[in-house]
Write a protein that holds these residues in place. Structure first.
Motif, mmCIF file in Angstrom:
data_model
loop_
_atom_site.group_PDB
_atom_site.id
_atom_site.type_symbol
_atom_site.label_atom_id
_atom_site.label_comp_id
_atom_site.label_asym_id
_atom_site.label_seq_id
_atom_site.Cartn_x
_atom_site.Cartn_y
_atom_site.Cartn_z
ATOM 1 N N PHE A 68 0.756 -1.100 -0.059
ATOM 2 C CA PHE A 68 -0.006 -0.015 0.028
ATOM 3 C C PHE A 68 1.059 1.226 -0.005
ATOM 4 C CE2 PHE A 68 -2.935 2.918 2.423
ATOM 5 C CZ PHE A 68 -3.754 3.518 1.265
ATOM 6 N N THR A 69 1.125 1.819 -1.235
ATOM 7 C CA THR A 69 2.043 3.121 -1.509
ATOM 8 C C THR A 69 3.166 2.543 -1.127
ATOM 9 O OG1 THR A 69 2.148 4.165 0.727
ATOM 10 C CG2 THR A 69 -0.236 4.315 -0.706
ATOM 11 N N ASP A 70 4.039 3.648 -1.133
ATOM 12 C CA ASP A 70 5.584 3.589 -0.895
ATOM 13 C C ASP A 70 5.910 3.713 0.432
ATOM 14 O OD1 ASP A 70 6.393 3.454 -3.851
ATOM 15 O OD2 ASP A 70 6.554 5.587 -4.095
ATOM 16 N N ALA A 165 -6.408 6.711 -0.716
ATOM 17 C CA ALA A 165 -5.379 6.329 -1.352
ATOM 18 C C ALA A 165 -3.873 6.722 -0.776
ATOM 19 C CB ALA A 165 -5.233 6.512 -2.671
ATOM 20 N N ASP A 166 -4.143 7.217 0.474
ATOM 21 C CA ASP A 166 -2.742 7.697 1.212
ATOM 22 C C ASP A 166 -2.476 7.096 2.569
ATOM 23 O OD1 ASP A 166 -0.866 10.315 0.983
ATOM 24 O OD2 ASP A 166 -1.551 9.991 3.206
ATOM 25 N N ALA A 167 -1.400 6.776 2.848
ATOM 26 C CA ALA A 167 -1.130 5.846 3.871
ATOM 27 C C ALA A 167 -1.215 6.524 5.121
ATOM 28 C CB ALA A 167 0.277 5.341 3.778
ATOM 29 N N ASP A 207 5.988 12.855 -3.311
ATOM 30 C CA ASP A 207 5.419 11.637 -3.045
ATOM 31 C C ASP A 207 6.643 10.914 -2.167
ATOM 32 O OD1 ASP A 207 2.940 12.165 -4.216
ATOM 33 O OD2 ASP A 207 3.473 10.990 -5.954
ATOM 34 N N ALA A 211 6.250 9.567 1.691
ATOM 35 C CA ALA A 211 6.309 8.269 2.135
ATOM 36 C C ALA A 211 7.179 8.043 2.888
ATOM 37 C CB ALA A 211 6.517 7.545 0.839
#
Length: 252
Positions: A68-70, A165-167, A207, A211
């Motif tokens: 889930f995302t970087d 969609a963002d951790a 981004d 992260a």
């Protein structure tokens, strides 16, 4: 599987962004000591937790869904049970033979949550720790967990998915101090540095940098043993044979 065996139906297995979280109350009783929380993590039967999902999933390694995302870090090994290390930590915390009782609430009628709770109860017995397990209706559970006096020491929240969609959303929801005692920070976790990192990440448009800050927050959360993260479950559904073009949206 039983349902999918009937004529005209099929089993659909899909990768997901689901994760399991078992919240550890960090402000109540023996779990105020991080060594006790780490002992509870090490006492967890991760292979058994995977069997709770009938094998549909894999053992987790991080407080975010896999991939889930970087912000997700794939480098850490899967969590594993180590009862000997758990006993050493309890002894260092002043509980060489266990000897204390913890309470656990799970959401009533969630069979996977009930099985996970009983499995944890069974394993903690090996450390001399008694776990009282109670199922509660969801609305009742929210009210109980919102008051530190009535909150359980442990709360089993099984399958959870990101809602954005963002951790930072799932980390803030589960571990932000402003959400302590609320859905889903039922461990009453609060750490000012985690709050600062997540807030900085929210203000960061790059981004990679965002992260990096979220990974830093996740590392502190792991070091604080804020929860037990047992499994990344796969999504298993049954549908009629004629259904075509179905796509699962993991942000649900």
């Amino acid at each position: 599987k039983q349902l999918a065996s009937k004529p005209g139906l099929k089993l659909v297995v899909t990768p997901s962004l689901r994760m399991t979280v078992i919240s550890l109350n960090s402000r109540k009783g023996p779990r105020k000591d991080v060594r006790v929380r780490r002992a509870l993590q090490l006492a967890t039967d991760y292979e058994g937790m995977k069997r709770v999902y009938q094998g549909y999933g894999e053992i987790a390694n991080y407080p975010l869904p896999k991939g889930f995302t970087d912000a997700y870090d794939p480098s850490g090994p899967p969590f594993k049970q180590d009862l000997a290390a758990a006993k050493k930590l309890l002894a260092a915390a002043g509980y060489p033979t266990g000897g204390f009782t913890l309470s656990l609430y799970y959401i009533e009628r969630e069979e996977q949550a009930r099985l996970a709770a009983l499995l944890l109860q069974q394993q903690l017995q090996k450390l001399g720790v008694t776990l009282k397990v109670e199922g509660k209706p969801f609305g009742t559970l929210i009210g109980l967990m919102a008051d530190l006096e009535t909150a359980a020491h442990i709360q089993v929240l099984l399958t959870q998915s990101p809602r954005s969609a963002d951790a930072g959303e799932i980390l803030g929801t589960n571990y932000g101090s402003g959400n302590a005692g609320k859905q889903y920070n039922w461990g009453w976790y609060a750490n000012p540095e985690v709050d600062r990192l997540l807030a900085d990440a929210d203000r960061t448009f790059n981004d990679a940098e965002r992260a990096r800050k979220q990974r830093a927050a996740a590392k502190i959360i792991m070091d604080d043993a804020a929860s037990i993260w047992p499994v990344y479950p796969t999504l298993v559904e049954v549908m009629r044979d004629e259904v075509q073009g179905y796509t699962y949206n993991p942000l649900q």
